[in-house]
Motif scaffolding. Structure first.
Motif, PDB file in Angstrom:
ATOM      1  N   LEU A  96      71.976 -90.428  -3.194  1.00 27.86           N
ATOM      2  CA  LEU A  96      73.227 -91.075  -3.570  1.00 27.86           C
ATOM      3  C   LEU A  96      74.043 -90.116  -4.424  1.00 27.86           C
ATOM      4  O   LEU A  96      73.520 -89.517  -5.366  1.00 27.86           O
ATOM      5  N   TYR A  97      75.330 -89.977  -4.088  1.00 26.54           N
ATOM      6  CA  TYR A  97      76.264 -89.212  -4.906  1.00 26.54           C
ATOM      7  C   TYR A  97      77.502 -90.069  -5.158  1.00 26.54           C
ATOM      8  O   TYR A  97      78.070 -90.636  -4.206  1.00 26.54           O
ATOM      9  N   ASN A  98      77.928 -90.155  -6.418  1.00 25.05           N
ATOM     10  CA  ASN A  98      79.144 -90.897  -6.752  1.00 25.05           C
ATOM     11  C   ASN A  98      79.137 -92.299  -6.153  1.00 25.05           C
ATOM     12  O   ASN A  98      80.129 -92.763  -5.599  1.00 25.05           O
ATOM     13  N   PHE A  99      77.984 -92.933  -6.246  1.00 25.17           N
ATOM     14  CA  PHE A  99      77.783 -94.328  -5.853  1.00 25.17           C
ATOM     15  C   PHE A  99      77.772 -94.553  -4.344  1.00 25.17           C
ATOM     16  O   PHE A  99      77.779 -95.695  -3.876  1.00 25.17           O
ATOM     17  N   GLY A 100      77.740 -93.493  -3.554  1.00 24.96           N
ATOM     18  CA  GLY A 100      77.745 -93.663  -2.107  1.00 24.96           C
ATOM     19  C   GLY A 100      77.052 -92.517  -1.390  1.00 24.96           C
ATOM     20  O   GLY A 100      76.359 -91.700  -1.998  1.00 24.96           O
ATOM     21  N   ILE A 101      77.256 -92.467  -0.094  1.00 23.88           N
ATOM     22  CA  ILE A 101      76.671 -91.429   0.740  1.00 23.88           C
ATOM     23  C   ILE A 101      77.420 -90.119   0.518  1.00 23.88           C
ATOM     24  O   ILE A 101      78.638 -90.114   0.290  1.00 23.88           O
ATOM     25  N   SER A 102      76.710 -89.007   0.561  1.00 22.26           N
ATOM     26  CA  SER A 102      77.362 -87.720   0.337  1.00 22.26           C
ATOM     27  C   SER A 102      78.287 -87.380   1.497  1.00 22.26           C
ATOM     28  O   SER A 102      78.097 -87.825   2.624  1.00 22.26           O
ATOM     29  N   TYR A 138      69.938 -98.697 -10.675  1.00 21.59           N
ATOM     30  CA  TYR A 138      70.877 -99.600 -10.009  1.00 21.59           C
ATOM     31  C   TYR A 138      70.255-100.947  -9.658  1.00 21.59           C
ATOM     32  O   TYR A 138      70.816-101.718  -8.887  1.00 21.59           O
ATOM     33  N   GLY A 139      69.085-101.243 -10.210  1.00 21.06           N
ATOM     34  CA  GLY A 139      68.383-102.471  -9.884  1.00 21.06           C
ATOM     35  C   GLY A 139      69.022-103.702 -10.509  1.00 21.06           C
ATOM     36  O   GLY A 139      69.933-103.610 -11.348  1.00 21.06           O
ATOM     37  N   PRO A 140      68.544-104.877 -10.111  1.00 18.44           N
ATOM     38  CA  PRO A 140      69.063-106.135 -10.672  1.00 18.44           C
ATOM     39  C   PRO A 140      68.963-106.137 -12.188  1.00 18.44           C
ATOM     40  O   PRO A 140      67.959-105.731 -12.769  1.00 18.44           O
ATOM     41  N   GLY A 141      70.028-106.575 -12.837  1.00 22.06           N
ATOM     42  CA  GLY A 141      70.039-106.657 -14.291  1.00 22.06           C
ATOM     43  C   GLY A 141      70.519-105.413 -14.986  1.00 22.06           C
ATOM     44  O   GLY A 141      70.768-105.441 -16.200  1.00 22.06           O
ATOM     45  N   THR A 142      70.655-104.300 -14.266  1.00 24.13           N
ATOM     46  CA  THR A 142      71.163-103.073 -14.882  1.00 24.13           C
ATOM     47  C   THR A 142      72.695-103.090 -14.856  1.00 24.13           C
ATOM     48  O   THR A 142      73.300-103.780 -14.035  1.00 24.13           O
ATOM     49  N   PRO A 143      73.333-102.302 -15.733  1.00 29.10           N
ATOM     50  CA  PRO A 143      74.801-102.269 -15.741  1.00 29.10           C
ATOM     51  C   PRO A 143      75.405-101.813 -14.404  1.00 29.10           C
ATOM     52  O   PRO A 143      76.541-102.162 -14.096  1.00 29.10           O
ATOM     53  N   ARG A 144      74.646-101.047 -13.629  1.00 32.06           N
ATOM     54  CA  ARG A 144      75.165-100.533 -12.368  1.00 32.06           C
ATOM     55  C   ARG A 144      74.578-101.270 -11.153  1.00 32.06           C
ATOM     56  O   ARG A 144      74.615-100.750 -10.040  1.00 32.06           O
ATOM     57  N   ALA A 145      74.041-102.433 -11.341  1.00 28.03           N
ATOM     58  CA  ALA A 145      73.535-103.217 -10.209  1.00 28.03           C
ATOM     59  C   ALA A 145      74.673-103.457  -9.219  1.00 28.03           C
ATOM     60  O   ALA A 145      75.782-103.842  -9.592  1.00 28.03           O
ATOM     61  N   GLY A 146      74.387-103.203  -7.951  1.00 27.60           N
ATOM     62  CA  GLY A 146      75.403-103.390  -6.913  1.00 27.60           C
ATOM     63  C   GLY A 146      76.289-102.187  -6.671  1.00 27.60           C
ATOM     64  O   GLY A 146      77.141-102.211  -5.774  1.00 27.60           O
ATOM     65  N   TRP A 147      76.085-101.113  -7.448  1.00 27.81           N
ATOM     66  CA  TRP A 147      76.921 -99.919  -7.286  1.00 27.81           C
ATOM     67  C   TRP A 147      76.345 -98.927  -6.275  1.00 27.81           C
ATOM     68  O   TRP A 147      76.982 -97.926  -5.976  1.00 27.81           O
ATOM     69  N   ASP A 148      75.159 -99.172  -5.790  1.00 28.24           N
ATOM     70  CA  ASP A 148      74.573 -98.284  -4.781  1.00 28.24           C
ATOM     71  C   ASP A 148      75.150 -98.640  -3.414  1.00 28.24           C
ATOM     72  O   ASP A 148      74.752 -99.615  -2.786  1.00 28.24           O
ATOM     73  N   HIS A 149      76.105 -97.847  -2.966  1.00 27.41           N
ATOM     74  CA  HIS A 149      76.729 -98.063  -1.661  1.00 27.41           C
ATOM     75  C   HIS A 149      76.205 -97.065  -0.626  1.00 27.41           C
ATOM     76  O   HIS A 149      76.852 -96.820   0.394  1.00 27.41           O
ATOM     77  N   ASN A 150      75.026 -96.526  -0.912  1.00 28.99           N
ATOM     78  CA  ASN A 150      74.400 -95.529  -0.052  1.00 28.99           C
ATOM     79  C   ASN A 150      73.285 -96.134   0.795  1.00 28.99           C
ATOM     80  O   ASN A 150      73.289 -96.024   2.025  1.00 28.99           O
ATOM     81  N   THR A 151      72.340 -96.785   0.147  1.00 33.22           N
ATOM     82  CA  THR A 151      71.112 -97.185   0.824  1.00 33.22           C
ATOM     83  C   THR A 151      71.354 -98.226   1.911  1.00 33.22           C
ATOM     84  O   THR A 151      70.862 -98.089   3.035  1.00 33.22           O
TER      85      THR A 151
END
Length: 213
Positions: A96-102, A138-151
């Motif tokens: 993941l780079y910058n919240f998404g796919i490279s 980026y898991g549930p409960g973290t400030p960045r939950a839902g920001w992984d637009h890669n996987t």
């Protein structure tokens, strides 16, 4: 019948995704030394950024009227699609780079999609390991939950579009030890790393067992 490995990291020898993919491939080759490994490193040898546009426009242009760029774009697209079709197993190390796919991986995916008729399942039933890494958590409960637009995007392409038989190996907090702001998470990151490494070895063994003769 080969194993196809594709990397997209820009980190060179410091690549976390590359290190996990090494474990997968090393475990595989220890069990199946006769299987050739076809390698493509998109981070070190990126595909031309304009090749996809040239391939798409070339597909709508009569063959005799195509420009040199269109011909080259189509040839590149067809070559990438053929690599995927010919693979009996696959390992993709796509962080993941910058919240998404490279950008490197996105260009590769777009070109491969353009290199075969629409709807072609380029990895139909192919045992495939996706290694993906994230610098933060980026898991549930973290400030960045839902920001992984890669996987999830990669699952859609590899499984839903290309038909891969997919196993995912993930590691988070790879920037712990690099970014001082994350030092408080060192213990958690060490556990995540160990878990991911164990999963990579397991995935490599399973891939060897499932590899087509």
């Amino acid at each position: 019948m080969s194993l196809l490995r594709v990397d997209a990291s820009i980190q060179g020898d410091r690549s976390a995704s590359g290190a996990l993919a090494d474990l997968v491939v090393d475990t595989f080759t220890a069990a199946r030394p006769e299987v050739p490994v076809v390698r493509r490193h998109l981070g070190q040898d990126p595909l031309p950024a304009d090749a996809w546009a040239a391939a798409i426009s070339g597909g709508f242009t009569p063959e005799g009227d195509r420009s040199p760029a269109q011909r080259e774009g189509l040839a590149t697209a067809e070559r990438l699609a053929t690599e995927l079709r010919q693979a009996a197993s696959a390992v993709f190390a796509l962080p993941l780079y910058n919240f998404g796919i490279s950008q490197h991986a996105k260009t590769w995916l777009d070109l491969a999609l353009a290199g075969a008729p629409q709807g072609t399942r380029l990895l139909d039933g192919t045992p495939t390991v996706l290694v993906t890494t994230r610098g933060g958590a980026y898991g549930p409960g973290t400030p960045r939950a839902g920001w992984d637009h890669n996987t999830d995007y990669l699952r859609r392409i590899l499984v839903d579009v290309w038909g891969a038989d997919l196993t995912v190996v993930e590691r988070e907090f790879t920037l712990v030890g690099v970014n001082p702001a994350l030092d408080e998470f060192s213990e958690m990151a060490a556990v995540m790393r160990k878990t991911a490494e164990e999963a990579a070895v397991e995935a490599g063994g399973a891939l060897a067992n499932r590899h087509a003769a």
